[in-house]
Design an enzyme around this catalytic site. Structure first.
Site, PDB file in Angstrom:
ATOM      1  N   ASP A  78       0.840  -1.192   0.000  1.00  0.00           N
ATOM      2  CA  ASP A  78       0.000   0.000   0.000  1.00  0.00           C
ATOM      3  C   ASP A  78       0.887   1.257   0.000  1.00  0.00           C
ATOM      4  O   ASP A  78       1.768   1.390   0.849  1.00  0.00           O
ATOM      5  CB  ASP A  78      -0.882  -0.035   1.260  1.00  0.00           C
ATOM      6  CG  ASP A  78      -2.034   0.941   1.195  1.00  0.00           C
ATOM      7  OD1 ASP A  78      -2.393   1.360   0.084  1.00  0.00           O
ATOM      8  OD2 ASP A  78      -2.589   1.270   2.264  1.00  0.00           O
ATOM      9  N   HIS A  79       0.659   2.147  -0.940  1.00  0.00           N
ATOM     10  CA  HIS A  79       1.385   3.421  -1.011  1.00  0.00           C
ATOM     11  C   HIS A  79       2.911   3.333  -1.062  1.00  0.00           C
ATOM     12  O   HIS A  79       3.602   4.067  -0.353  1.00  0.00           O
ATOM     13  CB  HIS A  79       0.982   4.354   0.147  1.00  0.00           C
ATOM     14  CG  HIS A  79      -0.421   4.870   0.023  1.00  0.00           C
ATOM     15  ND1 HIS A  79      -0.770   5.858  -0.861  1.00  0.00           N
ATOM     16  CD2 HIS A  79      -1.557   4.502   0.659  1.00  0.00           C
ATOM     17  CE1 HIS A  79      -2.074   6.085  -0.762  1.00  0.00           C
ATOM     18  NE2 HIS A  79      -2.574   5.263   0.142  1.00  0.00           N
ATOM     19  N   HIS A 174      -8.278   9.771   3.640  1.00  0.00           N
ATOM     20  CA  HIS A 174      -7.673   8.784   4.536  1.00  0.00           C
ATOM     21  C   HIS A 174      -7.953   9.079   6.014  1.00  0.00           C
ATOM     22  O   HIS A 174      -7.903  10.236   6.419  1.00  0.00           O
ATOM     23  CB  HIS A 174      -6.157   8.770   4.357  1.00  0.00           C
ATOM     24  CG  HIS A 174      -5.700   8.165   3.076  1.00  0.00           C
ATOM     25  ND1 HIS A 174      -5.170   8.909   2.065  1.00  0.00           N
ATOM     26  CD2 HIS A 174      -5.701   6.879   2.645  1.00  0.00           C
ATOM     27  CE1 HIS A 174      -4.853   8.106   1.054  1.00  0.00           C
ATOM     28  NE2 HIS A 174      -5.165   6.870   1.377  1.00  0.00           N
ATOM     29  N   GLY A 175      -8.206   8.025   6.774  1.00  0.00           N
ATOM     30  CA  GLY A 175      -8.294   8.160   8.224  1.00  0.00           C
ATOM     31  C   GLY A 175      -9.710   8.396   8.716  1.00  0.00           C
ATOM     32  O   GLY A 175     -10.684   8.156   8.008  1.00  0.00           O
ATOM     33  N   HIS A 205      -9.604   4.662  -1.865  1.00  0.00           N
ATOM     34  CA  HIS A 205      -8.815   4.771  -0.636  1.00  0.00           C
ATOM     35  C   HIS A 205      -9.611   5.588   0.372  1.00  0.00           C
ATOM     36  O   HIS A 205     -10.416   6.426  -0.006  1.00  0.00           O
ATOM     37  CB  HIS A 205      -7.483   5.482  -0.908  1.00  0.00           C
ATOM     38  CG  HIS A 205      -6.460   4.599  -1.538  1.00  0.00           C
ATOM     39  ND1 HIS A 205      -5.265   4.305  -0.935  1.00  0.00           N
ATOM     40  CD2 HIS A 205      -6.464   3.922  -2.713  1.00  0.00           C
ATOM     41  CE1 HIS A 205      -4.573   3.488  -1.715  1.00  0.00           C
ATOM     42  NE2 HIS A 205      -5.270   3.246  -2.806  1.00  0.00           N
ATOM     43  N   GLY A 206      -9.353   5.342   1.652  1.00  0.00           N
ATOM     44  CA  GLY A 206     -10.007   6.144   2.688  1.00  0.00           C
ATOM     45  C   GLY A 206     -11.502   5.898   2.730  1.00  0.00           C
ATOM     46  O   GLY A 206     -12.293   6.839   2.704  1.00  0.00           O
ATOM     47  N   SER A 208     -13.244   4.436   5.197  1.00  0.00           N
ATOM     48  CA  SER A 208     -13.837   4.519   6.546  1.00  0.00           C
ATOM     49  C   SER A 208     -14.644   5.800   6.675  1.00  0.00           C
ATOM     50  O   SER A 208     -14.175   6.870   6.300  1.00  0.00           O
ATOM     51  CB  SER A 208     -12.745   4.496   7.625  1.00  0.00           C
ATOM     52  OG  SER A 208     -12.118   3.241   7.654  1.00  0.00           O
ATOM     53  N   ASN A 227     -10.053   0.050   0.035  1.00  0.00           N
ATOM     54  CA  ASN A 227      -9.071   0.061   1.121  1.00  0.00           C
ATOM     55  C   ASN A 227      -9.784   0.434   2.406  1.00  0.00           C
ATOM     56  O   ASN A 227     -10.494   1.446   2.450  1.00  0.00           O
ATOM     57  CB  ASN A 227      -7.974   1.083   0.841  1.00  0.00           C
ATOM     58  CG  ASN A 227      -7.023   0.601  -0.234  1.00  0.00           C
ATOM     59  OD1 ASN A 227      -7.345  -0.299  -1.010  1.00  0.00           O
ATOM     60  ND2 ASN A 227      -5.859   1.207  -0.283  1.00  0.00           N
TER      61      ASN A 227
END
Ligand code: CO
Ligand code: CO
Length: 296
Positions: A78-79, A174-175, A205-206, A208, A227
């Site tokens: 990842d990344h 993200h986060g 991505h991100g 959540s 992700n």
């Protein structure tokens, strides 16, 4: 069974569903996620964060888990953002790398990703890149619109680089979002990127904090890899906080943690639409890299 990410994502894109790509940090969470995928009979992508120093160790057990699993499992870096990351991932037995040069100007980024694709493909690994830039949730209000993926640029980028899948910036970050902030996905943009890239598998991505409604739509409209990290960790922390460890039950700690991760991931697999989508035999053997020579 251990497979490349391309094998998993080409099918997902064709059949319009999303595959869970949880971040792993240890053998405990990796095992919990593989068990969740087996119970859901779903393909799985283990995403190993670039900042993990001991990629050889984590790659070793992730590969063993994948090889012994009844469902298709890919191992992805990842990344990754420098060649050292990529070479480490190859050495550690990953079947895919993300090469993220999304902060570079277009031409420069495309050139660097193209070079990495040539190297990774020559040893049988798939490559994920990112175009536009997915920012940080704690800065969402400021940079949510700053670097969304442009459909025309995406088409050009895919043609130049030859990537196997593309992470897009369509309104996630993200986060964990600050209290009260709910991200909104730009589904029209997603539809346009999917079309301009000729149905290339796309990555979110991100994820959540994104609503179930948005995720459900996104997976049907072209997002094929999701992700996920923050929500899984929150579920784990919550379960540990609420468990009564008194009376000699301290030994339960790992069971409680993995059960929480498993339950949460199964919920996500159902939402993404990949429940029951596992297949049983890889088309060209367990490890594509062992067959690379035959293909040339
Ligand atoms: Co690096
Ligand atoms: Co990311």
């Amino acid at each position: 069974m251990l497979v490349t990410m391309k094998e998993i994502l080409d099918r997902a894109s064709e059949e319009n569903y999303g595959v869970a790509a949880p971040n792993i940090f240890s053998s405990l969470d990796a095992r919990a996620f593989v068990e969740a995928a087996e119970e859901a009979n779903a393909p799985l992508i283990l995403d190993i964060a670039f900042m993990i120093h001991d990629k050889y160790h984590i790659g070793y057990f992730a590969k063993e888990l994948a090889r012994n699993s009844s469902v298709p499992v890919a191992i992805n870096l990842d990344h990754g953002s420098c060649m050292r990351d990529v070479y480490e991932a190859i050495q550690a037995g990953f079947t895919s790398v993300m090469y993220d040069r999304s902060t570079l100007p277009f031409e420069e980024g495309a050139k660097e990703v193209k070079a990495t694709v040539e190297i990774a493909h020559s040893v049988g690994l798939s490559v994920e890149a990112e175009l536009g830039h997915v920012g940080e949730a704690n800065n969402y209000e400021i940079d949510k619109d700053a670097a969304l993926t442009d459909p025309e640029e995406a088409a050009k980028f895919v043609e130049i680089t030859g990537v196997d899948c593309l992470a897009v910036s369509i309104g996630s970050a993200h986060g964990i979002y600050p209290e009260g902030v709910v991200p909104k996905l730009d589904l029209e943009r997603l539809e346009a990127v999917k079309k301009s890239t000729n149905n290339l598998p796309l990555v979110l991505h991100g994820s959540s904090g994104t609503t179930d409604e948005d995720l459900l739509k996104a997976c049907k409209m072209g997002i094929n890899k999701i992700n996920i990290c923050g929500e899984l960790l929150e579920a784990e922390i919550e379960a540990l906080k609420n468990y009564d460890f008194s009376g000699g039950k301290a030994y339960d700690i790992y069971t409680v943690a993995s059960r929480a991760l498993k339950t949460k991931l199964k919920e996500k697999i159902k939402l993404y639409g990949s429940w029951g989508k596992a297949w049983t035999a890889a088309p060209k053997g367990l490890d594509k890299r062992e067959n690379t020579m035959e293909e040339h």
